[in-house]
Scaffold this motif. Structure first.
Motif, short mmCIF file in Angstrom:
data_model
loop_
_atom_site.label_atom_id
_atom_site.label_comp_id
_atom_site.label_asym_id
_atom_site.label_seq_id
_atom_site.Cartn_x
_atom_site.Cartn_y
_atom_site.Cartn_z
N GLY A 1 0.82 -1.20 0.00
CA GLY A 1 0.00 0.00 0.00
C GLY A 1 0.85 1.25 0.00
O GLY A 1 2.06 1.20 0.19
N VAL B 1 -10.92 -1.43 5.15
CA VAL B 1 -9.82 -2.37 4.92
C VAL B 1 -10.24 -3.79 5.31
O VAL B 1 -9.96 -4.75 4.60
CB VAL B 1 -8.56 -1.94 5.70
CG1 VAL B 1 -7.47 -3.00 5.59
CG2 VAL B 1 -8.04 -0.60 5.17
N ARG B 2 -10.93 -3.92 6.43
CA ARG B 2 -11.35 -5.24 6.89
C ARG B 2 -12.28 -5.91 5.88
O ARG B 2 -12.25 -7.13 5.70
CB ARG B 2 -12.06 -5.14 8.24
CG ARG B 2 -12.26 -6.50 8.93
CD ARG B 2 -13.40 -6.44 9.95
NE ARG B 2 -13.17 -5.45 10.97
CZ ARG B 2 -12.83 -5.72 12.23
NH1 ARG B 2 -12.66 -6.96 12.61
NH2 ARG B 2 -12.67 -4.76 13.11
N ALA C 1 -4.61 -6.61 2.40
CA ALA C 1 -5.86 -6.30 3.09
C ALA C 1 -6.83 -7.47 2.99
O ALA C 1 -7.59 -7.75 3.93
CB ALA C 1 -6.50 -5.04 2.50
N ALA D 1 -3.83 1.10 1.17
CA ALA D 1 -3.74 -0.25 1.74
C ALA D 1 -3.13 -1.15 0.69
O ALA D 1 -3.27 -0.92 -0.51
CB ALA D 1 -5.11 -0.76 2.16
N THR E 1 -7.76 -3.51 -4.38
CA THR E 1 -6.90 -2.33 -4.43
C THR E 1 -6.62 -1.97 -5.88
O THR E 1 -6.82 -2.77 -6.80
CB THR E 1 -5.56 -2.55 -3.70
OG1 THR E 1 -4.76 -3.47 -4.46
CG2 THR E 1 -5.77 -3.08 -2.30
N TYR F 1 -12.00 3.86 8.16
CA TYR F 1 -10.87 3.39 7.35
C TYR F 1 -10.59 1.92 7.65
O TYR F 1 -10.47 1.09 6.74
CB TYR F 1 -9.66 4.25 7.70
CG TYR F 1 -8.47 4.22 6.78
CD1 TYR F 1 -7.75 3.05 6.58
CD2 TYR F 1 -8.04 5.37 6.14
CE1 TYR F 1 -6.63 3.02 5.76
CE2 TYR F 1 -6.92 5.35 5.31
CZ TYR F 1 -6.22 4.18 5.14
OH TYR F 1 -5.11 4.16 4.33
N LYS F 2 -10.52 1.58 8.92
CA LYS F 2 -10.25 0.19 9.31
C LYS F 2 -11.39 -0.72 8.85
O LYS F 2 -11.15 -1.85 8.41
CB LYS F 2 -10.04 0.10 10.81
CG LYS F 2 -8.78 0.81 11.30
CD LYS F 2 -8.60 0.67 12.81
CE LYS F 2 -7.36 1.41 13.28
NZ LYS F 2 -7.13 1.29 14.73
N THR G 1 0.08 -2.85 6.09
CA THR G 1 -1.37 -2.96 6.23
C THR G 1 -1.77 -3.80 7.43
O THR G 1 -2.74 -3.51 8.12
CB THR G 1 -1.98 -3.53 4.94
OG1 THR G 1 -1.57 -2.74 3.82
CG2 THR G 1 -3.49 -3.53 5.00
N GLN H 1 -4.23 2.03 -3.30
CA GLN H 1 -5.31 2.30 -2.37
C GLN H 1 -6.48 1.38 -2.68
O GLN H 1 -6.52 0.71 -3.71
CB GLN H 1 -5.76 3.75 -2.47
CG GLN H 1 -6.41 4.11 -3.81
CD GLN H 1 -7.26 5.37 -3.70
OE1 GLN H 1 -6.74 6.48 -3.75
NE2 GLN H 1 -8.57 5.19 -3.56
N LEU H 2 -7.44 1.34 -1.77
CA LEU H 2 -8.65 0.58 -2.03
C LEU H 2 -9.49 1.29 -3.09
O LEU H 2 -9.52 2.52 -3.17
CB LEU H 2 -9.46 0.43 -0.75
CG LEU H 2 -8.82 -0.37 0.39
CD1 LEU H 2 -9.81 -0.53 1.53
CD2 LEU H 2 -8.34 -1.74 -0.08
N ALA I 1 -12.21 -5.53 2.65
CA ALA I 1 -11.60 -5.64 1.32
C ALA I 1 -11.17 -7.07 1.00
O ALA I 1 -10.78 -7.83 1.88
CB ALA I 1 -10.39 -4.72 1.22
#
Length: 314
Positions: free
Chosen positions: A144, A214-215, A285, A281, A222, A210-211, A196, A234-235, A217
């Motif tokens: 990331g 990511v969780r 992820a 990320a 990305t 944000y978390k 990450t 990034q996502l 994803a």
């Protein structure tokens, strides 16, 4: 961990695991302190910090543990000279530099600070070794933030860098657990850096939204924004879709650059705008589904890495 590595003796750490320096997530004392307490190398990300806040974070980590820690300085940053002055004045144990040459190395060699340099190619690694750095961090395209512009994977890049230098190599990009750390050792690296994965800890100072993003994803969620310049992994979100559509429509380069710069990591990490901010990320992820404490995570990673080693030799 019983993989052979020069890093524990070189850096004074128990485990050859580095927490990546991540703007906003580790631009604080809490995450680096927890990681260093557990025997890995915690890293303060100086990039977005005010000078006084960087000094305070360094002193808070030092007050909280006798174990070594690091400060990461992106050398392209307009405040990099001031960050380096602070790191020198505070005599940080380890300096990690990226996106520039190690010109300030002699100052830090004189005070005993170890210098780790982030590289994106075997050529850069060889130049860093010739300049006298203590170790290099080879970051693959899965990572990331700002991975290598040529998008070479860690599987290939880390192996190429190991073959190009004699100093310790730390592998990074796509590592989220002990199996990934063991893979870096199999390639010849002597340690691993995880970004990450440490972003997804309770101590990382980014917005809860944000978390959550990511969780949720997957490994294919990305994308790289800004190819041809300084790309950002990034996502995928509304912002990345807008940039992608603009690229395909042939938007002039200057306008496209302005569009990319119109949004920031801060929008997502601090303000929680995960639709239009840059939710940086790595592809790892998609391997992460929990939010442990950072000390607990380090201990888990050590156990997982040793378990992976035992599977290989069984």
């Amino acid at each position: 961990m019983t993989f052979r590595s020069r890093l524990p003796a070189l850096l004074g750490i128990a485990h050859p695991i580095l927490q990546g320096g991540m703007s906003w997530a580790s631009s604080c004392a809490a995450l680096p302190l927890a990681v260093s307490r557990a025997g890995a190398l915690g890293v303060i990300a100086a990039g977005p910090m005010r000078p006084d806040d960087l000094v305070a974070a360094i002193r808070a980590v030092r007050a909280g543990t006798d174990n070594p820690f690091a400060v990461n300085v992106p050398l392209y940053n307009k405040r990099s000279a001031e960050f380096l002055d602070i790191a020198e004045a505070e005599r940080v144990p380890v300096l990690i530099a990226s996106q520039g040459g190690p010109k300030a190395l002699p100052r830090f060699r004189a005070i005993g600070t170890k210098w780790l340099h982030v590289v994106a190619s075997p050529l850069h690694a060889a130049k860093a070794e010739a300049a006298g750095v203590d170790a290099v961090i080879a970051v693959g395209g899965e990572a990331g933030g700002h991975p290598a512009p040529d998008e070479v994977s860690a599987m290939v890049l880390v192996r190429a860098v190991v073959k190009a230098v004699s100093i310790p190599v730390i592998g990074a990009g796509g590592v989220a657990d002990g199996a990934g750390i063991a893979a870096m050792f199999a390639l010849g690296a002597e340690g691993a850096q995880l970004g990450t994965r440490f972003l997804m800890t309770r101590e990382a100072t980014v917005h809860a939204a944000y978390k959550d993003r990511v969780r949720a994803a997957g490994i294919g969620d990305t994308t790289l924004v800004g190819r041809g310049g300084l790309p950002i992994r990034q996502l995928r979100n509304a912002f990345s879709a807008q940039v992608d559509a603009s690229e395909r429509a042939g938007m002039p380069a200057a306008e496209l650059d302005a569009l990319i710069k119109s949004r920031s990591l801060k929008d997502a990490a601090l303000d929680g705008d995960v639709d239009w901010g840059k939710v940086e990320a790595g592809q790892s992820a998609g391997l992460i589904d929990d939010l442990p404490g950072a000390e607990e995570l380090v201990h888990r990673l050590v156990a997982e890495t040793e378990a992976a080693r035992m599977r290989l030799v069984a």
